[in-house]
Design an enzyme around this catalytic site. Sequence first.
Site, PDB file in Angstrom:
ATOM      1  N   ARG A 238     -24.840 -45.287  51.644  1.00 41.95           N
ATOM      2  CA  ARG A 238     -25.736 -44.920  50.433  1.00 41.95           C
ATOM      3  C   ARG A 238     -26.441 -43.687  51.188  1.00 41.95           C
ATOM      4  O   ARG A 238     -27.147 -44.086  52.337  1.00 41.95           O
ATOM      5  CB  ARG A 238     -26.622 -46.043  50.041  1.00 41.95           C
ATOM      6  CG  ARG A 238     -25.996 -47.199  48.993  1.00 41.95           C
ATOM      7  CD  ARG A 238     -25.655 -46.466  47.755  1.00 41.95           C
ATOM      8  NE  ARG A 238     -25.022 -47.506  46.767  1.00 41.95           N
ATOM      9  CZ  ARG A 238     -23.688 -47.511  46.731  1.00 41.95           C
ATOM     10  NH1 ARG A 238     -22.950 -47.012  47.477  1.00 41.95           N
ATOM     11  NH2 ARG A 238     -23.316 -48.386  45.764  1.00 41.95           N
ATOM     12  N   GLU A 267     -27.987 -37.878  44.780  1.00 40.78           N
ATOM     13  CA  GLU A 267     -26.603 -37.935  44.192  1.00 40.78           C
ATOM     14  C   GLU A 267     -26.743 -37.628  42.625  1.00 40.78           C
ATOM     15  O   GLU A 267     -27.524 -38.087  42.074  1.00 40.78           O
ATOM     16  CB  GLU A 267     -25.911 -39.412  44.374  1.00 40.78           C
ATOM     17  CG  GLU A 267     -24.412 -39.078  44.984  1.00 40.78           C
ATOM     18  CD  GLU A 267     -23.827 -40.316  45.229  1.00 40.78           C
ATOM     19  OE1 GLU A 267     -24.138 -40.716  46.503  1.00 40.78           O
ATOM     20  OE2 GLU A 267     -23.058 -40.834  44.563  1.00 40.78           O
ATOM     21  N   HIS A 285     -18.757 -38.917  46.914  1.00 40.70           N
ATOM     22  CA  HIS A 285     -18.777 -40.405  46.834  1.00 40.70           C
ATOM     23  C   HIS A 285     -17.276 -40.715  46.409  1.00 40.70           C
ATOM     24  O   HIS A 285     -17.069 -41.533  45.326  1.00 40.70           O
ATOM     25  CB  HIS A 285     -19.866 -40.708  45.854  1.00 40.70           C
ATOM     26  CG  HIS A 285     -20.272 -42.202  45.820  1.00 40.70           C
ATOM     27  ND1 HIS A 285     -21.423 -42.425  45.643  1.00 40.70           N
ATOM     28  CD2 HIS A 285     -19.486 -43.391  46.558  1.00 40.70           C
ATOM     29  CE1 HIS A 285     -21.517 -43.896  46.146  1.00 40.70           C
ATOM     30  NE2 HIS A 285     -20.446 -44.279  46.655  1.00 40.70           N
TER      31      HIS A 285
END
Length: 320
Positions: A238, A267, A285
């Site tokens: 993360r 993000e 991602h």
Amino acid sequence: MSRVVVTGRVPQPALEALTATHEVDLWDAEDPIPREELLRRVAGADALVTLLTEQVDGELLDAAGEQLRVVANVAVGYNNVDVAACRERGVVVTNTPGVLTEATADIAFALILMATRRLGEGERIVRSGAPWQWGMFFLLGSGLQGKRLGIIGMGGIGQATARRARAFGMEVGYHSRSACDPEVEAELAATRLELDELLASSDVVSVHCPYSEATHHLIGEPQLAAMKDTAYLVNSARGPIVDEAALARALREGTIAGAGLDVFEQEPQVHPELMQLENVVLLPHLGSATVETRTAMAQLAADNALAVLAGEEPPTPVRG
Ligand code: DGY
């Protein structure tokens, strides 16, 4: 028949499993559902099947109402879900561990290879049309054989990444809240280390721990300074585990040699300074982004939701 809100597109088999027995309200678009629309749609839902782009907090749970029984997150990470707020309201939370382990370890290792062998830079040169030719010193990277991979967070994905590292002739060190089973340590010839030891002794550091308040900026300026100036940092867990501003500084100043990131603090925004640097690989991602994995993740989330709606124990509840 219960009402299930699915907050984004998911592979067909999972959708069919849900629609076979329940009324499904699907946000049928690739772009994340706008918050206002989500708050409106969840009203009266018995189950939510959520993607990691949705924040499941007290406001959303209240908008859903007291009949809500389960939040089935289609991800292994569940930092987008306020688990305490769910518990307070008697809502079960589930995630999708296991099914994305190999795909995510593949991406971690792809980042390791891309960063250490400067593959992104090479691709950019070829695509730019700029003249290039083979040269003894052209785009030299760093080999992996005999080097040490330091893994932060030795759960399933960390272990799967370690397995790949062993196949590439690397030594493995790890830092984790709890020690691995002795058989796993033996299989991977993995040594458990304190974080500072791991940072100082590793040639590549790969982050695999969950994100929480405790791991926010776990890798910041002091940790980057503790790494070798020839070392690489990879994060496929993360974004906010790594302080991006500090990382950009370390990459610019040569405190470390390079980095590979599949996840970002804000993000889908990427820190503007990272965008300017050649020695960082940036992926959008993609950790679990294979057809097989996403199909399995959605199916597991559907199975979790269906189990709770049927009054049964779900296959993969979030505990603790
Ligand atoms: C997860 O499941 O947490 C992954 O980040 C999804 O790609």
